[in-house]
Design a protein around this motif. Structure first.
Motif, PDB file in Angstrom:
ATOM      1  N   LEU A   1      17.176 -11.708  10.643  1.00 28.47           N
ATOM      2  CA  LEU A   1      18.353 -10.838  10.648  1.00 28.47           C
ATOM      3  C   LEU A   1      18.033  -9.491  10.021  1.00 28.47           C
ATOM      4  O   LEU A   1      18.432  -8.444  10.549  1.00 28.47           O
ATOM      5  CB  LEU A   1      19.511 -11.507   9.916  1.00 28.47           C
ATOM      6  CG  LEU A   1      20.832 -10.738   9.872  1.00 28.47           C
ATOM      7  CD1 LEU A   1      21.374 -10.562  11.283  1.00 28.47           C
ATOM      8  CD2 LEU A   1      21.829 -11.467   8.995  1.00 28.47           C
ATOM      9  N   PHE A   2      17.300  -9.483   8.924  1.00 30.03           N
ATOM     10  CA  PHE A   2      16.910  -8.225   8.296  1.00 30.03           C
ATOM     11  C   PHE A   2      16.006  -7.407   9.217  1.00 30.03           C
ATOM     12  O   PHE A   2      16.095  -6.190   9.240  1.00 30.03           O
ATOM     13  CB  PHE A   2      16.220  -8.461   6.958  1.00 30.03           C
ATOM     14  CG  PHE A   2      17.159  -8.831   5.842  1.00 30.03           C
ATOM     15  CD1 PHE A   2      18.510  -8.569   5.913  1.00 30.03           C
ATOM     16  CD2 PHE A   2      16.687  -9.473   4.712  1.00 30.03           C
ATOM     17  CE1 PHE A   2      19.363  -8.909   4.893  1.00 30.03           C
ATOM     18  CE2 PHE A   2      17.527  -9.814   3.677  1.00 30.03           C
ATOM     19  CZ  PHE A   2      18.878  -9.531   3.772  1.00 30.03           C
ATOM     20  N   HIS A   3      15.166  -8.077   9.983  1.00 20.63           N
ATOM     21  CA  HIS A   3      14.294  -7.367  10.915  1.00 20.63           C
ATOM     22  C   HIS A   3      15.082  -6.794  12.095  1.00 20.63           C
ATOM     23  O   HIS A   3      14.641  -5.825  12.706  1.00 20.63           O
ATOM     24  CB  HIS A   3      13.180  -8.283  11.418  1.00 20.63           C
ATOM     25  CG  HIS A   3      12.123  -8.516  10.399  1.00 20.63           C
ATOM     26  ND1 HIS A   3      10.789  -8.445  10.683  1.00 20.63           N
ATOM     27  CD2 HIS A   3      12.181  -8.818   9.083  1.00 20.63           C
ATOM     28  CE1 HIS A   3      10.090  -8.683   9.598  1.00 20.63           C
ATOM     29  NE2 HIS A   3      10.935  -8.935   8.620  1.00 20.63           N
ATOM     30  N   ARG A   4      16.222  -7.407  12.412  1.00 20.97           N
ATOM     31  CA  ARG A   4      17.050  -6.919  13.522  1.00 20.97           C
ATOM     32  C   ARG A   4      18.006  -5.820  13.096  1.00 20.97           C
ATOM     33  O   ARG A   4      18.694  -5.235  13.958  1.00 20.97           O
ATOM     34  CB  ARG A   4      17.859  -8.080  14.124  1.00 20.97           C
ATOM     35  CG  ARG A   4      17.044  -9.031  14.942  1.00 20.97           C
ATOM     36  CD  ARG A   4      17.930  -9.969  15.750  1.00 20.97           C
ATOM     37  NE  ARG A   4      18.928 -10.678  14.962  1.00 20.97           N
ATOM     38  CZ  ARG A   4      18.781 -11.895  14.452  1.00 20.97           C
ATOM     39  NH1 ARG A   4      17.650 -12.537  14.632  1.00 20.97           N
ATOM     40  NH2 ARG A   4      19.757 -12.477  13.770  1.00 20.97           N
ATOM     41  N   ILE A   5      18.116  -5.491  11.834  1.00 22.61           N
ATOM     42  CA  ILE A   5      19.067  -4.492  11.364  1.00 22.61           C
ATOM     43  C   ILE A   5      18.883  -3.145  12.056  1.00 22.61           C
ATOM     44  O   ILE A   5      19.876  -2.554  12.505  1.00 22.61           O
ATOM     45  CB  ILE A   5      19.047  -4.361   9.831  1.00 22.61           C
ATOM     46  CG1 ILE A   5      19.721  -5.573   9.206  1.00 22.61           C
ATOM     47  CG2 ILE A   5      19.738  -3.078   9.369  1.00 22.61           C
ATOM     48  CD1 ILE A   5      19.680  -5.613   7.705  1.00 22.61           C
ATOM     49  N   PRO A   6      17.664  -2.612  12.201  1.00 29.03           N
ATOM     50  CA  PRO A   6      17.551  -1.320  12.908  1.00 29.03           C
ATOM     51  C   PRO A   6      18.054  -1.390  14.348  1.00 29.03           C
ATOM     52  O   PRO A   6      18.660  -0.438  14.845  1.00 29.03           O
ATOM     53  CB  PRO A   6      16.041  -1.036  12.889  1.00 29.03           C
ATOM     54  CG  PRO A   6      15.537  -1.792  11.731  1.00 29.03           C
ATOM     55  CD  PRO A   6      16.387  -3.011  11.634  1.00 29.03           C
ATOM     56  N   HIS A   7      17.845  -2.517  15.003  1.00 27.66           N
ATOM     57  CA  HIS A   7      18.336  -2.671  16.373  1.00 27.66           C
ATOM     58  C   HIS A   7      19.859  -2.778  16.403  1.00 27.66           C
ATOM     59  O   HIS A   7      20.505  -2.298  17.338  1.00 27.66           O
ATOM     60  CB  HIS A   7      17.706  -3.924  17.005  1.00 27.66           C
ATOM     61  CG  HIS A   7      18.244  -4.243  18.362  1.00 27.66           C
ATOM     62  ND1 HIS A   7      18.082  -3.419  19.427  1.00 27.66           N
ATOM     63  CD2 HIS A   7      18.953  -5.307  18.809  1.00 27.66           C
ATOM     64  CE1 HIS A   7      18.665  -3.960  20.489  1.00 27.66           C
ATOM     65  NE2 HIS A   7      19.198  -5.107  20.124  1.00 27.66           N
ATOM     66  N   LEU A   8      20.420  -3.411  15.383  1.00 27.39           N
ATOM     67  CA  LEU A   8      21.864  -3.567  15.329  1.00 27.39           C
ATOM     68  C   LEU A   8      22.571  -2.247  15.048  1.00 27.39           C
ATOM     69  O   LEU A   8      23.649  -1.977  15.588  1.00 27.39           O
ATOM     70  CB  LEU A   8      22.240  -4.588  14.248  1.00 27.39           C
ATOM     71  CG  LEU A   8      21.769  -6.019  14.467  1.00 27.39           C
ATOM     72  CD1 LEU A   8      22.110  -6.865  13.250  1.00 27.39           C
ATOM     73  CD2 LEU A   8      22.391  -6.607  15.716  1.00 27.39           C
ATOM     74  N   ILE A   9      21.980  -1.432  14.215  1.00 27.19           N
ATOM     75  CA  ILE A   9      22.606  -0.157  13.841  1.00 27.19           C
ATOM     76  C   ILE A   9      22.449   0.881  14.947  1.00 27.19           C
ATOM     77  O   ILE A   9      23.387   1.571  15.315  1.00 27.19           O
ATOM     78  CB  ILE A   9      22.017   0.365  12.516  1.00 27.19           C
ATOM     79  CG1 ILE A   9      22.402  -0.578  11.388  1.00 27.19           C
ATOM     80  CG2 ILE A   9      22.536   1.767  12.226  1.00 27.19           C
ATOM     81  CD1 ILE A   9      21.750  -0.240  10.078  1.00 27.19           C
ATOM     82  N   GLY A  10      21.227   1.004  15.441  1.00 30.38           N
ATOM     83  CA  GLY A  10      20.940   2.085  16.381  1.00 30.38           C
ATOM     84  C   GLY A  10      21.019   1.632  17.753  1.00 30.38           C
ATOM     85  O   GLY A  10      21.252   2.187  18.735  1.00 30.38           O
TER      86      GLY A  10
END
Length: 89
Positions: A80-89
């Motif tokens: 989930l932490f690794h997906r944060i940039p994908h989730l935000i941008g």
């Protein structure tokens, strides 16, 4: 973040919750039913017996599979932490 992406992340979180909490709840449920049947058969209606049996079962289950459940939860959190940039941008 689109609604579809939010629902996907919510679904993943619920799946993790079921995988982590499900086995423990299932163990406690089975012991609760067995103790309830034994108490009904013997007419011993003491609530502390059921509580102690459930607490011991939950502790034993945590000792038996707690490390696997914690590893699963940590893997999900790291992903989930690794997906944060994908989730935000």
């Amino acid at each position: 973040m689109t609604p579809e992406l939010a629902l996907t992340e919510l679904r993943r979180g619920l799946e993790v919750m079921l995988w982590v909490g499900g086995p423990l709840l299932l163990c406690v449920l089975v012991v609760g039913v067995v103790v309830g049947v034994v108490q009904a058969a013997t007419q011993i209606n003491e609530p502390t017996i059921a509580f102690i049996a459930k607490a011991v079962t939950l502790t034993a289950a945590l000792f038996a599979i707690g490390s696997f459940l914690l590893a699963y939860l940590v893997d999900y959190t790291v992903a989930l932490f690794h997906r944060i940039p994908h989730l935000i941008g």
